[in-house]
Design a protein around this motif. Structure first.
Motif, short mmCIF file in Angstrom:
data_model
loop_
_atom_site.label_atom_id
_atom_site.label_comp_id
_atom_site.label_asym_id
_atom_site.label_seq_id
_atom_site.Cartn_x
_atom_site.Cartn_y
_atom_site.Cartn_z
N MET A 7 -57.38 71.92 72.63
CA MET A 7 -56.58 72.84 71.62
C MET A 7 -57.37 74.15 71.67
N PRO A 8 -56.62 75.43 71.84
CA PRO A 8 -57.40 76.55 71.97
C PRO A 8 -58.18 76.75 70.51
N ALA A 9 -59.18 77.46 70.67
CA ALA A 9 -59.99 77.80 69.50
C ALA A 9 -59.42 78.70 68.42
N GLU A 10 -58.53 79.58 68.92
CA GLU A 10 -57.79 80.43 67.88
C GLU A 10 -56.97 79.68 67.06
N LEU A 11 -56.27 78.70 67.36
CA LEU A 11 -55.65 77.65 66.34
C LEU A 11 -56.74 77.33 65.16
N TRP A 12 -57.91 77.02 65.58
CA TRP A 12 -58.90 76.58 64.61
C TRP A 12 -59.44 77.59 64.19
N ARG A 13 -59.37 78.59 64.27
CA ARG A 13 -59.91 79.92 63.70
C ARG A 13 -58.96 80.28 62.71
N GLU A 14 -57.84 79.92 62.77
CA GLU A 14 -56.54 80.42 61.76
C GLU A 14 -57.01 79.58 60.36
N THR A 15 -57.60 78.53 60.48
CA THR A 15 -57.69 77.84 58.99
C THR A 15 -59.29 77.88 58.68
N GLY A 16 -59.99 78.69 59.79
CA GLY A 16 -61.40 78.66 59.43
C GLY A 16 -62.16 77.51 59.80
N ARG A 17 -61.71 76.43 60.23
CA ARG A 17 -62.42 75.36 60.80
C ARG A 17 -63.07 75.48 61.89
N TRP A 18 -62.60 76.48 62.83
CA TRP A 18 -63.68 76.59 63.93
C TRP A 18 -65.17 76.85 63.72
N GLU A 19 -65.23 77.47 62.41
CA GLU A 19 -66.67 77.79 61.80
C GLU A 19 -67.15 76.58 60.85
N LYS A 20 -66.00 76.27 60.37
CA LYS A 20 -66.68 75.01 59.16
C LYS A 20 -66.97 73.62 59.85
N TYR A 21 -66.34 73.57 60.85
CA TYR A 21 -66.47 71.85 61.32
C TYR A 21 -67.83 71.61 61.60
N GLY A 22 -68.23 72.61 62.02
CA GLY A 22 -69.76 72.43 62.59
C GLY A 22 -69.93 71.47 63.82
N LYS A 23 -71.28 70.88 63.94
CA LYS A 23 -71.60 70.29 65.39
C LYS A 23 -70.76 69.15 65.49
N GLU A 24 -69.88 68.50 64.70
CA GLU A 24 -68.97 67.37 65.07
C GLU A 24 -67.87 67.80 65.98
N LEU A 25 -67.65 68.75 66.18
CA LEU A 25 -66.62 69.32 67.04
C LEU A 25 -67.15 69.56 68.42
N PHE A 26 -66.46 68.91 69.16
CA PHE A 26 -66.92 69.35 70.94
C PHE A 26 -65.88 70.39 71.08
N ARG A 27 -66.67 71.50 71.99
CA ARG A 27 -66.27 72.70 72.09
C ARG A 27 -66.45 73.18 73.53
N PRO A 28 -65.38 72.65 74.48
CA PRO A 28 -65.41 72.80 75.81
C PRO A 28 -64.89 74.24 75.94
N ARG A 29 -65.30 74.70 77.22
CA ARG A 29 -64.74 76.27 77.63
C ARG A 29 -64.06 75.98 78.83
#
Ligand code: ATP
Ligand code: MG
Length: 572
Positions: free
Chosen positions: A75-97
């Motif tokens: 899922m694109p990061a933008e979607l997760w930024r809308e809810t603030g979870r891109w920042e809040k979810y922390g290190k448990e979130l795998f974040r590929p590029r």
């Protein structure tokens, strides 16, 4: 399946890196292999059972009126930024590029993706309610992946989401999901309790966890005779008032180098419950002083919920000095600037003389009275219940037990729909925000939980509903022609009747065959031995009870098929 053709690599020895019985047995029974920390291959036997659990989930969800779909994992990061979870979810979130340096999330859960879908399609109240689910691989970079598929970094989850016009409509879906979840776990042959739970970072107020009772479980459950059951992160307890005591004078005492509750209470010769622990936290930028009795543990989940922040952190020594003008280890609520938010645990009482840090090096205050020396502006339940505390509902003693969390249902309310703008038009044409619920089942964790509950010293004891196969045929001596012939014809008869059957056609010692059969744990074993054949019978042995029934060779296939069908109906 013939064992000579199967890929079921059983092991005699326990793997050295497995602590939990389910983990050991899944490896030994040839169900599971590790690729890397928290990342596993489900071998054919493991996958068969996993698919059966998934199928039970599917049937119960469909019966409850839900529809299955498949969302993207990426899922694109933008979607997760809308809810603030891109920042809040922390290190448990795998974040590929991707190749263009754009950020993505590997789905640990899918509130954003599904809300995005629904907001673009739902227009009116007539489009609601909706209840959608998927069964899919989830990714979470757990701090401590362990116990095999119990806490993995890649695992199979059923995640469902419901969308409603209002709270009342959500409430009825929530109740329906609660029933459906109970049906799923009952059909998997599990004993479980439903507990009131902490909503964690996902938020929302009301939520329940389905806990499989097991001594090895990671979750602590408080329960009492009246039926109250709650996870340790959210269990409440009834505060028993101390009798009021004569007012003492507020005095400063020198406590050189005495910082912890143990040190200070030993130094002053007082019970730890006399002390007030003052812990300075930062919820984002906001400093908050949490004050709890010295003999109780601060419950970080309760604090997080109170502050509406996923993970408030303890302040550093520098931050403490800056905010309280005192050093680490000597913090107390008396005389602090009033703009510093202080929250007192509900069990702290007026009419009692307490000891607190003096916000000064090597000093504590004794004779501290709340109400007199420090005003309480905010009280909250901040501490963890203890075994022996009183039930908040009935007052009876709370008992502590352990469980494995296999499912979780939440009322989310507007938590995702509001920031993501998921709205509908009501009958009067007013725009309203969609009310949501979210529901998860750890499918692979459920497989492990079944084994955790149903095993003996020899191996797994599968309930019929999720057993990889139902019948396990053991021809004792494959060199004996009649034995071989009877085994083959029974196997053919069972395959004909669509009974899921393993035939141990290997040229192994009988002991090794019986050991493997017990280890793999199929519910019904058929033993074909020379002795029995002399009487024209084979033996049907129930894996769970060990009871043996002798059945005529010619009737064995039908008898097995009947037994399997009858047992399957019990768990349907
Ligand atoms: P936990 O407290 O065990 O970390 P959670 O609260 O993070 O669980 P949810 O986000 O509610 O879990 O996920 C739904 C379900 O997915 C859980 O009830 C559990 O059964 C399963 N699950 C969660 N994390 C894992 C994991 N790392 N490995 C296997 N299953 C998991
Ligand atoms: Mg978790």
């Amino acid at each position: 399946m013939r064992l000579t053709q199967a890929f079921i690599p059983t092991l005699k020895e326990d793997p050295t890196d497995a602590e939990l019985i389910s983990h050991k047995l899944m490896i030994r029974a040839g169900m599971l292999r590790k690729l890397a920390a928290g990342i596993y291959t489900l071998l054919p036997l493991g996958w068969r059972t996993t698919r059966k659990v998934a199928q039970i989930v599917r049937e119960e969800m469909d019966r409850a009126g839900c529809q299955e779909l498949l969302l993207p994992i990426l899922m694109p990061a933008e979607l997760w930024r809308e809810t603030g979870r891109w920042e809040k979810y922390g290190k448990e979130l795998f974040r590929p590029r991707d190749r263009h340096e754009r950020d993505y999330a590997l789905g640990p859960t899918h509130e954003e993706a599904i809300t995005d879908l629904v907001r673009t399609h739902v227009r009116s109240y007539r489009d609601l309610p909706l209840n959608l689910y998927q069964i899919q691989t989830k990714f979470r970079d757990e701090i401590r992946p362990r116990f095999g598929v119990m806490r993995a970094r890649e695992f199979l989850m059923k995640d469902g989401y419901s969308f409603h016009v209002d709270e009342a409509q959500l409430e009825s879906a929530y109740e329906r999901m609660r029933e459906a979840y109970a049906a799923v776990f009952r059909r998997c042959g599990l004993e479980f309790v439903v507990v009131e739970a902490d909503s964690g970072a996902i938020g929302g107020d009301v939520n329940h966890e389905f806990m499989v009772t097991a001594a090895s479980g990671e979750s602590l459950i408080f329960s009492s005779a009246c039926g109250y059951a709650a996870s340790s992160e959210s269990a409440k307890y009834r505060v028993i008032p101390h009798s009021a005591e004569p007012e003492a004078r507020l005095e400063e005492r020198s406590t050189p180098g005495q910082k912890t509750v143990e040190e200070v209470s030993a130094f002053l010769g007082l019970e730890p419950s006399r002390l007030l622990k003052s812990l300075l936290f930062l919820a984002g930028e906001e400093p908050v002083l949490a004050v709890v009795p010295g003999d109780r543990e601060l419950n970080e989940a309760k604090l997080a919920r109170l502050l509406g922040h996923a993970a408030p952190r303890l302040a550093t020594a520098q931050e403490i000095e800056a905010l309280t003008c005192g050093p680490l280890g000597f913090t107390g609520p008396v005389g602090l600037p009033s703009r510093l938010r202080s929250v007192f645990d509900v069990s702290i009482q007026e009419g009692r003389n307490y000891v607190t840090g003096a916000n000064k090096r090597d000093a504590h205050l004794v004779g501290v009275r709340v109400g007199r020396d420090v005003r309480i502006e905010e009280r909250a339940d901040l501490t963890t219940a203890r075994e022996g505390d009183c039930c908040p509902r009935c007052g009876d003693t709370l008992k502590l037990s352990r469980g494995i969390e296999v499912g979780h249902i939440f009322k989310l309310g507007l938590k995702y729909s509001e920031p993501m703008g998921a709205r509908y038009l009501d009958a009067e044409g007013n725009e309203r925000t969609i009310v949501m619920g979210t529901y998860g089942i750890g499918v692979t964790r459920t497989v492990a939980a079944v084994i955790e509950q149903l095993h003996d010293e020899n191996g797994i004891i599968w309930p019929y509903s999720v057993a990889p196969y139902h019948v396990h045929i053991v021809p004792v001596n494959t060199a004996h022609a009649e034995t071989r012939a009877v085994a083959e014809s029974l196997y053919a008869g069972l395959v004909d009747r669509d009974v899921e059957t393993i035939l141990d056609d290997r040229d192994e010692r009988p002991g090794a065959k019986f050991k493997d059969a017990d280890l793999m744990g199929m519910p019904l074993r058929v033993t074909i031995g020379e002795k029995g054949l002399k009487d024209g019978v084979v033996e049907l042995r129930d894996r769970k009870s060990g009871t043996v029934e002798r059945v005529a060779v010619g009737e064995a296939a039908e008898a097995c098929a009947k037994r399997v069908a009858a047992e399957l109906t019990k768990l349907s």
